[in-house]
Design a protein around this motif. Structure first.
Motif, short mmCIF file in Angstrom:
data_model
loop_
_atom_site.label_atom_id
_atom_site.label_comp_id
_atom_site.label_asym_id
_atom_site.label_seq_id
_atom_site.Cartn_x
_atom_site.Cartn_y
_atom_site.Cartn_z
N GLY A 33 0.68 -1.20 0.13
CA GLY A 33 -0.10 0.05 0.11
C GLY A 33 0.87 1.39 -0.10
O GLY A 33 2.09 1.14 -0.16
N LYS A 34 0.24 2.53 0.06
CA LYS A 34 0.94 3.79 0.05
C LYS A 34 1.93 3.73 1.51
O LYS A 34 2.91 4.48 1.52
N ASP A 35 1.54 3.24 2.56
CA ASP A 35 2.19 3.16 3.70
C ASP A 35 3.32 2.12 3.59
O ASP A 35 3.15 1.03 3.50
N LYS A 36 4.62 2.65 3.44
CA LYS A 36 5.69 1.75 3.26
C LYS A 36 6.25 1.17 4.57
O LYS A 36 7.27 0.33 4.44
N SER A 37 5.65 1.35 5.45
CA SER A 37 6.25 0.74 6.90
C SER A 37 5.97 -0.83 6.98
O SER A 37 6.86 -1.32 7.59
N GLY A 38 4.99 -1.26 6.10
CA GLY A 38 4.98 -2.51 6.29
C GLY A 38 5.86 -3.43 4.97
O GLY A 38 5.73 -4.63 4.78
N GLU A 39 6.32 -2.67 4.22
CA GLU A 39 7.38 -3.47 3.20
C GLU A 39 8.39 -4.13 3.81
O GLU A 39 8.86 -3.83 4.83
N PRO A 40 8.65 -5.31 3.02
CA PRO A 40 9.71 -6.10 3.62
C PRO A 40 11.19 -5.34 3.65
O PRO A 40 11.28 -4.81 2.39
N ALA A 41 11.90 -5.50 4.49
CA ALA A 41 13.20 -4.70 4.38
C ALA A 41 13.98 -5.11 3.28
O ALA A 41 14.11 -6.47 3.12
N LYS A 42 14.73 -4.38 2.80
CA LYS A 42 15.77 -4.73 1.44
C LYS A 42 16.75 -5.35 2.32
O LYS A 42 17.43 -4.56 3.04
N LEU A 43 17.40 -6.34 1.48
CA LEU A 43 18.77 -6.97 2.21
C LEU A 43 19.76 -6.06 1.93
O LEU A 43 20.17 -5.50 0.63
N VAL A 44 20.82 -5.78 2.85
CA VAL A 44 21.87 -4.74 2.66
C VAL A 44 23.13 -5.76 2.18
O VAL A 44 23.36 -6.59 3.08
N ASP A 45 23.83 -5.34 1.39
CA ASP A 45 25.22 -6.19 0.99
C ASP A 45 25.99 -5.97 2.55
O ASP A 45 26.12 -4.69 3.28
N PHE A 46 26.85 -6.84 2.89
CA PHE A 46 27.71 -6.87 3.81
C PHE A 46 28.94 -7.82 3.36
O PHE A 46 28.77 -8.59 2.58
N THR A 47 30.00 -7.50 4.03
CA THR A 47 31.25 -8.52 3.90
C THR A 47 31.07 -9.52 4.89
O THR A 47 31.09 -9.46 6.17
N PRO A 48 31.03 -10.98 4.34
CA PRO A 48 30.77 -11.78 5.31
C PRO A 48 32.15 -12.00 6.40
O PRO A 48 33.14 -11.79 6.01
N SER A 49 31.62 -12.67 7.55
CA SER A 49 32.68 -12.81 8.56
C SER A 49 32.86 -14.23 8.98
O SER A 49 33.74 -14.41 9.56
N VAL A 50 32.30 -15.08 8.33
CA VAL A 50 32.13 -16.65 8.38
C VAL A 50 31.78 -17.21 7.20
O VAL A 50 31.11 -16.60 6.48
N THR A 51 32.42 -18.19 6.83
CA THR A 51 32.15 -18.91 5.69
C THR A 51 31.11 -19.93 5.75
O THR A 51 31.35 -20.79 6.91
#
Length: 395
Positions: free
Chosen positions: A37-55
């Motif tokens: 809807g117009k209210d974006k507060s319920g939108e799923p969070a977009k995944l943010v890139d990061f540098t992995p610290s474990v494999t």
């Protein structure tokens, strides 16, 4: 004919839709569940890139049958003695070698099976959406006995002390003789008008059965006769509407020593002394799906998808990870120094227990709804498409 669980789910759906319509004027099902809807507060969070610290290494992936799709059952496997046991909505039960992914045996079934198998004392026990209970020999999967309860079974049965305990969706706990399937006793509780879909898994202690209820309570029953030893509120079902009063304890309580840890949909997590039922600490972070436990922390996922690390001794907040908000995040498990959760896009996330930061990520596809399960350093996740995937942390 609709089951009691289906009727409650439909009532919840209808009431939630009306509530949104009253608040938003033109709320729709799409807006309510899809966050579009117009209210974006319920939108799923977009995944943010990061540098992995474990494999993390993917060890294997196996299909065990048709998955639950949109039923919201939360199917997940059980692991014992190097074997993974998994039930599919359609397709029966499969035993798999934990390290190799090799199928060891299969029990084909036309039953629509529920949340997951219980394992113990040489048995694998599953429940169905029509109240069927099936006990299999853990060694080769042959059927030992069948029984029936009065409503759908959405959580794993518990096995111990010569008995099998089943929690059905009508709030009843039924005990069966593990050798014969003969019913020994049952316990029943009153249900609220509205509940989250699902029922608590059962936890066994010394001659006790611990069960979380849709009324927000954790109850200890005598294992030999089902009589109540104590009942303690994890969260109080207060509020002006039935929606606000929802306080379900649907995740399996965890017992460590004599301390029980349980969490509720009403954003409460508690530590309870097992023998007495006395609350040791209570914190306003929690969720219906369950929790993970390490040597120092309790990890919970709230109903908005935030993951919280809590001090195991006091319940105090250690950290919060908001980066998975509205992603329908599973209950957490603990693998080594990391908390593991899955989400609606089939992504598995590893968070550092020390501070909640993202440490690794892997996409398995589909949707993950059931709690990850960890044994022998390996985590196994089950998707709603019926696929199991196993991961190990690289040394």
């Amino acid at each position: 004919m609709m089951t009691l669980g289906m009727q409650r789910t439909l009532r919840l759906f209808a009431t939630a839709t009306v509530a949104v319509a009253l608040l938003a004027g033109c709320g729709t099902v799409k807006n309510l569940f899809g966050g579009r809807g117009k209210d974006k507060s319920g939108e799923p969070a977009k995944l943010v890139d990061f540098t992995p610290s474990v494999t993390v290494n993917k060890l294997w992936s196996v299909s065990v049958g048709k998955g639950e799709k949109l039923l919201g059952i939360g199917q997940h496997p059980a692991i014992l003695d190097g074997r993974v046991y998994a039930a599919a909505l359609e397709g029966g039960v499969t035993a798999i070698d934990l390290k190799t992914g090799q199928t060891l045996w299969q029990y084909p079934s036309k039953l629509r099976l529920g949340g997951g198998p219980g394992v113990g004392d040489g048995l694998v026990v599953v429940g169905g959406l029509k109240g069927d209970v099936v006990a299999l020999d853990a060694a080769d999967g042959h059927e030992k006995w069948t029984a029936k309860v009065g409503n759908e079974v959405l959580s794993a049965p518990a096995i111990g002390g010569g008995m099998v305990f089943v929690h059905s969706n009508d709030g009843r706990v039924t005990a069966f003789d593990a050798a014969t399937g003969e019913r020994r006793w049952f316990y029943s509780e009153d249900l609220p008008a509205l509940t989250v879909r699902g029922t608590s898994g059962l936890t066994l202690g010394p001659n006790l059965v611990f069960v979380g209820g849709d009324n927000g309570k954790l109850t200890a029953l005598h294992a030999n006769d089902g009589s109540v030893v104590w009942a303690t509120a994890v969260a109080e079902p207060d509020g002006r509407s039935e929606l606000e009063r929802m306080a379900d304890v649907d995740g399996e309580p965890l017992l460590e020593g004599t301390t029980l840890f349980a969490t509720s949909y009403k954003n409460h997590t508690v530590a309870i002394d097992g023998p007495s039922g006395q609350v040791m600490w209570d914190t306003e972070h929690g969720g219906a799906r369950g929790l993970g436990l390490s040597n120092s922390a309790v990890v919970v996922t709230d109903k908005n998808g935030n993951v919280h690390g809590l001090d195991r001794n006091s319940g105090g907040s250690l950290w919060q990870q908001p980066g998975l908000a509205n992603r329908n995040v599973t209950a957490p498990a603990v693998q080594g120094d990391y908390a593991v959760v899955g989400d609606f896009e089939g992504v598995v996330h590893w968070l550092r227990l020390s501070d909640g930061a993202f440490a690794a990520r892997s996409k398995v596809g589909g949707t993950l709804n059931g709690k990850p399960v960890v044994a022998d350093g390996i985590v196994v996740v089950q998707g709603t498409d019926g696929k199991l995937t196993a991961f190990a942390l690289q040394p």
